[in-house]
Design a protein around this motif. Structure first.
Motif, mmCIF file in Angstrom:
data_model
loop_
_atom_site.group_PDB
_atom_site.id
_atom_site.type_symbol
_atom_site.label_atom_id
_atom_site.label_comp_id
_atom_site.label_asym_id
_atom_site.label_seq_id
_atom_site.Cartn_x
_atom_site.Cartn_y
_atom_site.Cartn_z
ATOM 1 N N UNK A 60 4.062 -1.263 3.639
ATOM 2 C CA UNK A 60 3.286 -0.021 3.673
ATOM 3 C C UNK A 60 4.278 1.119 3.463
ATOM 4 N N UNK A 61 4.005 1.940 2.457
ATOM 5 C CA UNK A 61 4.881 3.054 2.118
ATOM 6 C C UNK A 61 4.112 4.352 2.336
ATOM 7 N N UNK A 62 4.720 5.267 3.094
ATOM 8 C CA UNK A 62 4.090 6.561 3.341
ATOM 9 C C UNK A 62 5.062 7.644 2.872
ATOM 10 N N UNK A 63 4.589 8.520 1.997
ATOM 11 C CA UNK A 63 5.358 9.665 1.540
ATOM 12 C C UNK A 63 4.704 10.908 2.138
ATOM 13 N N UNK A 64 5.462 11.627 2.949
ATOM 14 C CA UNK A 64 4.992 12.900 3.505
ATOM 15 C C UNK A 64 5.655 14.001 2.687
ATOM 16 N N UNK A 65 4.899 14.580 1.771
ATOM 17 C CA UNK A 65 5.436 15.603 0.862
ATOM 18 C C UNK A 65 5.151 16.995 1.412
ATOM 19 N N UNK A 66 6.104 17.898 1.252
ATOM 20 C CA UNK A 66 5.905 19.280 1.687
ATOM 21 C C UNK A 66 4.887 19.992 0.819
ATOM 22 N N UNK A 67 4.731 19.539 -0.408
ATOM 23 C CA UNK A 67 3.757 20.127 -1.334
ATOM 24 C C UNK A 67 3.868 19.465 -2.689
ATOM 25 N N UNK A 68 2.965 19.847 -3.575
ATOM 26 C CA UNK A 68 2.983 19.340 -4.938
ATOM 27 C C UNK A 68 3.422 20.446 -5.885
ATOM 28 N N UNK A 69 4.054 20.048 -6.979
ATOM 29 C CA UNK A 69 4.561 21.031 -7.934
ATOM 30 C C UNK A 69 3.610 21.312 -9.041
ATOM 31 N N UNK A 129 0.838 -1.198 0.000
ATOM 32 C CA UNK A 129 0.000 0.000 0.000
ATOM 33 C C UNK A 129 0.877 1.255 0.000
ATOM 34 N N UNK A 130 0.390 2.272 -0.654
ATOM 35 C CA UNK A 130 1.091 3.554 -0.740
ATOM 36 C C UNK A 130 0.144 4.665 -0.325
ATOM 37 N N UNK A 131 0.652 5.564 0.508
ATOM 38 C CA UNK A 131 -0.060 6.793 0.854
ATOM 39 C C UNK A 131 0.875 7.955 0.564
ATOM 40 N N UNK A 132 0.362 8.965 -0.123
ATOM 41 C CA UNK A 132 1.106 10.206 -0.326
ATOM 42 C C UNK A 132 0.286 11.309 0.319
ATOM 43 N N UNK A 133 0.896 11.970 1.302
ATOM 44 C CA UNK A 133 0.197 12.993 2.078
ATOM 45 C C UNK A 133 0.926 14.323 1.962
ATOM 46 N N UNK A 134 0.137 15.413 1.906
ATOM 47 C CA UNK A 134 0.680 16.765 2.020
ATOM 48 C C UNK A 134 0.082 17.349 3.289
ATOM 49 N N UNK A 135 0.540 18.506 3.726
ATOM 50 C CA UNK A 135 -0.064 19.106 4.919
ATOM 51 C C UNK A 135 -1.572 19.362 4.764
ATOM 52 N N UNK A 136 -2.057 19.507 3.526
ATOM 53 C CA UNK A 136 -3.468 19.828 3.273
ATOM 54 C C UNK A 136 -4.359 18.596 3.161
#
Length: 81
Positions: free
Chosen positions: A72-81, A2-9
């Protein structure tokens, strides 16, 4: 896995994948099923999400952190481009 990609929003992506390639600080790397546990910082760049051998999505992130543990992979991104 499973993959989750999260931003602060919001949650940007959530689902089953066969692999994900991320822009690591020391160079891009791919996470596959049964990958060793890892936590790494990420640079600005493309995240390549593969849901099958023929289907892939590309998403540009602005830095962040990745954690992979027990398929389980979690990416916490600062934002999207």
């Amino acid at each position: 896995m499973t993959l989750e990609i999260l931003t602060p929003d919001k949650t940007v992506y959530e689902g089953e994948v066969i692999s994900v390639t991320v822009p690591g600080t020391s160079g891009s790397f791919e996470v596959l099923k049964n990958h060793a546990p890892i936590i790494s910082t990420l640079e600005d760049g493309n995240v390549i999400i593969r849901t099958s051998a023929k289907d892939e999505q590309v998403m540009y992130i602005k830095g962040g952190v990745i954690e992979a543990y027990h398929n389980k992979v979690v990416v916490l991104a600062e934002g999207l481009g």
